[in-house]
Design a protein around this motif. Structure first.
Motif, PDB file in Angstrom:
ATOM      1  N   VAL A  82       0.770  -1.159   0.062  1.00  0.00           N
ATOM      2  CA  VAL A  82      -0.113   0.104  -0.014  1.00  0.00           C
ATOM      3  C   VAL A  82       0.865   1.365   0.052  1.00  0.00           C
ATOM      4  CG1 VAL A  82      -1.760   1.379   1.373  1.00  0.00           C
ATOM      5  CG2 VAL A  82      -1.968  -1.175   0.943  1.00  0.00           C
ATOM      6  N   ARG A  83       2.084   1.087   0.838  1.00  0.00           N
ATOM      7  CA  ARG A  83       2.667   2.441   0.799  1.00  0.00           C
ATOM      8  C   ARG A  83       3.561   2.661  -0.576  1.00  0.00           C
ATOM      9  NH1 ARG A  83       3.590   7.453   2.800  1.00  0.00           N
ATOM     10  NH2 ARG A  83       5.847   8.019   2.908  1.00  0.00           N
ATOM     11  N   ILE A  84       3.813   1.641  -1.347  1.00  0.00           N
ATOM     12  CA  ILE A  84       4.733   1.918  -2.636  1.00  0.00           C
ATOM     13  C   ILE A  84       3.432   2.271  -3.731  1.00  0.00           C
ATOM     14  CG2 ILE A  84       4.677  -0.541  -3.407  1.00  0.00           C
ATOM     15  CD1 ILE A  84       7.432   1.978  -3.828  1.00  0.00           C
ATOM     16  N   ASP A 162      12.517 -11.239   0.254  1.00  0.00           N
ATOM     17  CA  ASP A 162      11.167 -11.149  -0.102  1.00  0.00           C
ATOM     18  C   ASP A 162      10.419  -9.722  -0.071  1.00  0.00           C
ATOM     19  OD1 ASP A 162      10.582 -13.726  -0.971  1.00  0.00           O
ATOM     20  OD2 ASP A 162      10.105 -14.580   0.836  1.00  0.00           O
ATOM     21  N   LEU A 163      11.035  -8.957   1.197  1.00  0.00           N
ATOM     22  CA  LEU A 163      10.549  -7.687   1.216  1.00  0.00           C
ATOM     23  C   LEU A 163      11.104  -6.646   0.101  1.00  0.00           C
ATOM     24  CD1 LEU A 163       9.516  -5.270   3.061  1.00  0.00           C
ATOM     25  CD2 LEU A 163      11.787  -5.194   3.846  1.00  0.00           C
ATOM     26  N   VAL A 164      12.178  -6.943  -0.321  1.00  0.00           N
ATOM     27  CA  VAL A 164      12.689  -6.002  -1.270  1.00  0.00           C
ATOM     28  C   VAL A 164      12.128  -6.206  -2.600  1.00  0.00           C
ATOM     29  CG1 VAL A 164      14.920  -5.456  -2.699  1.00  0.00           C
ATOM     30  CG2 VAL A 164      14.935  -5.479  -0.150  1.00  0.00           C
ATOM     31  N   PHE A 165      12.002  -7.453  -3.147  1.00  0.00           N
ATOM     32  CA  PHE A 165      11.475  -8.095  -4.156  1.00  0.00           C
ATOM     33  C   PHE A 165       9.774  -7.565  -4.293  1.00  0.00           C
ATOM     34  CE2 PHE A 165      15.273 -10.222  -5.117  1.00  0.00           C
ATOM     35  CZ  PHE A 165      15.407 -10.129  -6.527  1.00  0.00           C
ATOM     36  N   THR A 166       9.050  -7.607  -3.016  1.00  0.00           N
ATOM     37  CA  THR A 166       7.646  -7.337  -2.986  1.00  0.00           C
ATOM     38  C   THR A 166       7.529  -5.753  -3.485  1.00  0.00           C
ATOM     39  OG1 THR A 166       7.212  -8.833  -1.569  1.00  0.00           O
ATOM     40  CG2 THR A 166       5.751  -7.176  -1.566  1.00  0.00           C
ATOM     41  N   ILE A 167       8.591  -4.890  -2.578  1.00  0.00           N
ATOM     42  CA  ILE A 167       8.404  -3.448  -2.959  1.00  0.00           C
ATOM     43  C   ILE A 167       8.955  -3.077  -4.319  1.00  0.00           C
ATOM     44  CG2 ILE A 167       9.455  -1.340  -2.377  1.00  0.00           C
ATOM     45  CD1 ILE A 167      10.226  -2.328   0.440  1.00  0.00           C
ATOM     46  N   GLY A 168       9.775  -3.718  -4.847  1.00  0.00           N
ATOM     47  CA  GLY A 168      10.318  -3.327  -6.279  1.00  0.00           C
ATOM     48  C   GLY A 168       9.317  -4.122  -7.157  1.00  0.00           C
ATOM     49  N   TYR A 170       5.772  -4.086  -6.971  1.00  0.00           N
ATOM     50  CA  TYR A 170       4.581  -3.351  -6.856  1.00  0.00           C
ATOM     51  C   TYR A 170       5.020  -1.884  -7.331  1.00  0.00           C
ATOM     52  CZ  TYR A 170       1.789  -7.047  -5.429  1.00  0.00           C
ATOM     53  OH  TYR A 170       1.122  -8.163  -5.288  1.00  0.00           O
ATOM     54  N   ASP A 171       6.241  -1.605  -7.368  1.00  0.00           N
ATOM     55  CA  ASP A 171       6.640  -0.479  -7.959  1.00  0.00           C
ATOM     56  C   ASP A 171       6.722  -0.513  -9.474  1.00  0.00           C
ATOM     57  OD1 ASP A 171       8.161   1.996  -8.453  1.00  0.00           O
ATOM     58  OD2 ASP A 171       9.887   1.592  -7.432  1.00  0.00           O
ATOM     59  N   LEU A 172       7.167  -1.556  -9.911  1.00  0.00           N
ATOM     60  CA  LEU A 172       7.257  -1.872 -11.464  1.00  0.00           C
ATOM     61  C   LEU A 172       5.611  -1.904 -11.953  1.00  0.00           C
ATOM     62  CD1 LEU A 172       8.386  -2.837 -14.092  1.00  0.00           C
ATOM     63  CD2 LEU A 172       8.362  -5.105 -13.308  1.00  0.00           C
ATOM     64  N   PHE A 177       1.240   0.272 -14.969  1.00  0.00           N
ATOM     65  CA  PHE A 177      -0.293   0.468 -15.345  1.00  0.00           C
ATOM     66  C   PHE A 177      -0.637   1.757 -15.382  1.00  0.00           C
ATOM     67  CE2 PHE A 177      -0.998  -3.663 -12.309  1.00  0.00           C
ATOM     68  CZ  PHE A 177      -0.835  -4.623 -13.614  1.00  0.00           C
ATOM     69  N   ASN A 178       0.275   2.594 -14.659  1.00  0.00           N
ATOM     70  CA  ASN A 178       0.078   4.296 -14.894  1.00  0.00           C
ATOM     71  C   ASN A 178       0.378   4.522 -16.422  1.00  0.00           C
ATOM     72  OD1 ASN A 178      -0.632   4.730 -12.324  1.00  0.00           O
ATOM     73  ND2 ASN A 178       1.163   5.424 -11.781  1.00  0.00           N
ATOM     74  N   THR A 179       1.445   3.883 -17.018  1.00  0.00           N
ATOM     75  CA  THR A 179       1.867   4.018 -18.314  1.00  0.00           C
ATOM     76  C   THR A 179       0.720   3.501 -19.502  1.00  0.00           C
ATOM     77  OG1 THR A 179       4.165   3.753 -17.880  1.00  0.00           O
ATOM     78  CG2 THR A 179       3.540   3.579 -20.330  1.00  0.00           C
ATOM     79  N   PHE A 180       0.075   2.452 -19.081  1.00  0.00           N
ATOM     80  CA  PHE A 180      -0.827   1.723 -19.940  1.00  0.00           C
ATOM     81  C   PHE A 180      -2.175   2.631 -19.693  1.00  0.00           C
ATOM     82  CE2 PHE A 180       1.569  -2.468 -19.255  1.00  0.00           C
ATOM     83  CZ  PHE A 180       2.506  -2.250 -20.009  1.00  0.00           C
ATOM     84  N   GLY A 181      -2.406   3.225 -18.834  1.00  0.00           N
ATOM     85  CA  GLY A 181      -3.782   3.801 -18.513  1.00  0.00           C
ATOM     86  C   GLY A 181      -4.496   2.961 -17.826  1.00  0.00           C
ATOM     87  N   LEU A 182      -4.300   2.052 -16.860  1.00  0.00           N
ATOM     88  CA  LEU A 182      -5.173   1.291 -16.346  1.00  0.00           C
ATOM     89  C   LEU A 182      -6.277   1.600 -15.504  1.00  0.00           C
ATOM     90  CD1 LEU A 182      -5.978  -1.838 -15.618  1.00  0.00           C
ATOM     91  CD2 LEU A 182      -4.319  -1.509 -13.660  1.00  0.00           C
ATOM     92  N   GLU A 183      -7.645   1.640 -15.747  1.00  0.00           N
ATOM     93  CA  GLU A 183      -8.682   1.944 -15.050  1.00  0.00           C
ATOM     94  C   GLU A 183      -9.015   1.141 -13.826  1.00  0.00           C
ATOM     95  OE1 GLU A 183     -11.227   2.880 -18.173  1.00  0.00           O
ATOM     96  OE2 GLU A 183     -10.577   5.018 -18.553  1.00  0.00           O
TER      97      GLU A 183
END
Length: 199
Positions: A82-84, A162-168, A170-172, A177-183
C-alpha cells in the motif's frame, strides 16, 4: 490520459494461452485436475491487460504468486504494498491492496497512517522500518544501512529478500499500469480525493 493506451482484452476473446497463463495464479499445489471443469474467467481490468501477452502474464503471475505466499506475513506484505502504491500513484494497486491490508489485520487508522509514512506516531519501530525501506527504495533504489540494520533485528535473510522484491514488484506494476492507463474496476475505491499523492 483521456483513455487507456492498452484497454483490457474482453474475456470472451481470451484463448487457451491466456487460460494457461492464469493458471499460474493458483496457490502452489492447486492445479486443475484432468476433466475438472474450468472456473469462470475472472473479470478484472488488470487480467484483461495481461491477457494481451500470455507469455509475459504467465511469467509475471508465477513470480507474483511467490510474493503472495512468501516468507512475509500478509500484514507486512500489504503494509509495504500500500505504501509503494501510494508513493508511485498506483491507484489500481492502492484500491486492491487497501482492501487486502484490512483483511490482513491493518486497522483504518493504520491504513490512514500509511499515507503519512514511517514517521507517523501510529507506528512502532518495526513497522516504521518497513515503511522507511519502501520510501528509501522509492527515492534511491536502495535501503540505507541504518534501516537495513533495524529490519535485520526482526527479519531473516529470506524475509529481507522477499521484502525488497515485493516493494520492487509493486513499484514496477505501478509504473506499467500508469503508463498503460489502467482504469479501476467497477466498485473499487481509489485514492481519497483530498489526499491524492502530490497534493
Amino acid at each position: 490520459m483521456s483513455e487507456p493506451r492498452i484497454p483490457p482484452r474482453p474475456s470472451d476473446d481470451w484463448d487457451e494461452a491466456v487460460d494457461e497463463a492464469l493458471a499460474a495464479l493458483r496457490p502452489p499445489g492447486r492445479n486443475r485436475r484432468p476433466g475438472e471443469p474450468r472456473r469462470e474467467r475472472p473479470s478484472s481490468h488488470i487480467l484483461g491487460i495481461f491477457s494481451w501477452h500470455p507469455d509475459l502474464a504467465k511469467a509475471w503471475f508465477t513470480f507474483n504468486n511467490h510474493l503472495f505466499h512468501s516468507t512475509l506475513s500478509k500484514r507486512d506484505r500489504e503494509l509495504v504494498t500500500v505504501r509503494i502504491a501510494w508513493l508511485r500513484r498506483g491507484e489500481y494497486e492502492w484500491a486492491q491492496h487497501v482492501k487486502m491490508a484490512k483483511s490482513a489485520g491493518l486497522s483504518d487508522e493504520e491504513v490512514d497512517a500509511i499515507l503519512a509514512g514511517p514517521d507517523s506516531p501510529v507506528w512502532g519501530p518495526r513497522d516504521a522500518a518497513l515503511l522507511r525501506s519502501v520510501d528509501e527504495i522509492a527515492a534511491d533504489h536502495y535501503v540505507s544501512d541504518q534501516t537495513w540494520k533495524r529490519l535485520a533485528e526482526d527479519f531473516d535473510r529470506q524475509q529481507l529478500m522477499d521484502l525488497v522484491f515485493t516493494i520492487g514488484a509493486y513499484d514496477l506494476l505501478a509504473m506499467a499500469f500508469n503508463t498503460f492507463g489502467l482504469e479501476l474496476d467497477p466498485g473499487l475505491t481509489g485514492f481519497p480525493p483530498q489526499d491524492e499523492p502530490g497534493h
